[in-house]
Write a protein that holds these residues in place. Structure first.
Motif, PDB file in Angstrom:
ATOM      1  N   PRO A  63     -11.970  -1.293   8.700  1.00  0.00           N
ATOM      2  CA  PRO A  63     -12.578   0.018   8.553  1.00  0.00           C
ATOM      3  C   PRO A  63     -11.957   0.797   7.395  1.00  0.00           C
ATOM      4  N   SER A  64     -12.583   1.913   7.044  1.00  0.00           N
ATOM      5  CA  SER A  64     -12.051   2.741   5.959  1.00  0.00           C
ATOM      6  C   SER A  64     -10.742   3.389   6.404  1.00  0.00           C
ATOM      7  N   ALA A  65     -10.012   3.942   5.451  1.00  0.00           N
ATOM      8  CA  ALA A  65      -8.679   4.501   5.729  1.00  0.00           C
ATOM      9  C   ALA A  65      -8.726   5.574   6.813  1.00  0.00           C
ATOM     10  N   ALA A  66      -9.780   6.368   6.865  1.00  0.00           N
ATOM     11  CA  ALA A  66      -9.879   7.450   7.850  1.00  0.00           C
ATOM     12  C   ALA A  66     -10.064   6.919   9.273  1.00  0.00           C
ATOM     13  N   ASN A  67     -10.578   5.712   9.412  1.00  0.00           N
ATOM     14  CA  ASN A  67     -10.864   5.157  10.730  1.00  0.00           C
ATOM     15  C   ASN A  67      -9.872   4.104  11.196  1.00  0.00           C
ATOM     16  N   ARG A  68      -8.775   3.948  10.490  1.00  0.00           N
ATOM     17  CA  ARG A  68      -7.778   2.944  10.869  1.00  0.00           C
ATOM     18  C   ARG A  68      -6.817   3.520  11.898  1.00  0.00           C
ATOM     19  N   ASN A  69      -6.666   2.812  12.997  1.00  0.00           N
ATOM     20  CA  ASN A  69      -5.751   3.213  14.054  1.00  0.00           C
ATOM     21  C   ASN A  69      -4.733   2.113  14.291  1.00  0.00           C
ATOM     22  N   ARG A  70      -3.553   2.512  14.649  1.00  0.00           N
ATOM     23  CA  ARG A  70      -2.478   1.564  14.891  1.00  0.00           C
ATOM     24  C   ARG A  70      -2.896   0.553  15.961  1.00  0.00           C
ATOM     25  N   GLY A  71      -2.680  -0.718  15.672  1.00  0.00           N
ATOM     26  CA  GLY A  71      -3.032  -1.786  16.603  1.00  0.00           C
ATOM     27  C   GLY A  71      -4.404  -2.387  16.377  1.00  0.00           C
ATOM     28  N   ASP A  72      -5.283  -1.700  15.668  1.00  0.00           N
ATOM     29  CA  ASP A  72      -6.609  -2.236  15.355  1.00  0.00           C
ATOM     30  C   ASP A  72      -6.508  -3.241  14.209  1.00  0.00           C
ATOM     31  N   ALA A  73      -7.570  -3.978  14.019  1.00  0.00           N
ATOM     32  CA  ALA A  73      -7.622  -4.946  12.920  1.00  0.00           C
ATOM     33  C   ALA A  73      -8.249  -4.300  11.692  1.00  0.00           C
TER      34      ALA A  73
END
Length: 108
Positions: A63-73
């Motif tokens: 995903p884009s930088a705004a939608n990146r969450n820790r633990g996600d791919a």
């Protein structure tokens, strides 16, 4: 013998391009996994692939930088339309070969 030699050289160039794309995708996804912005990732990929034609390359970061969450791919996909150099080989396999390098990593 000459045709076989030219074919081996063409294959070597294509394989080198493929390895360059994979290395750039790996480096880009590593940057994304530690929190770099999409523009920083694109700049790094451009540095690694500076020997390739930038207009024939598409970079997708999801995903884009705004939608990146820790633990996600996070995934970086680089698509490239490689132009075959030898006309004879191009007549056999086509003038353009689509190559891609992709890597997925977990966000830290």
């Amino acid at each position: 013998i000459l045709i076989m030699l030219i074919g081996m050289i063409e294959f070597g160039i294509i394989f080198n391009t493929y390895l360059t794309l994979n290395n750039a995708a790996r480096d880009g996804v590593r940057m994304a996994s530690v929190g770099h912005s999409d523009s920083e990732i694109n700049n790094r990929i451009d540095e690694i692939t500076d020997t390739l034609n930038a207009t024939a390359m598409t970079i997708t970061i999801s995903p884009s930088a705004a939608n990146r969450n820790r633990g996600d791919a996070v995934q970086v996909l680089i698509e490239y339309n490689h132009q075959v150099f030898t006309p004879f080989i191009g007549a056999l396999i086509g003038n353009t070969i689509e190559l891609q390098g992709t890597t997925t990593m977990r966000i830290e």
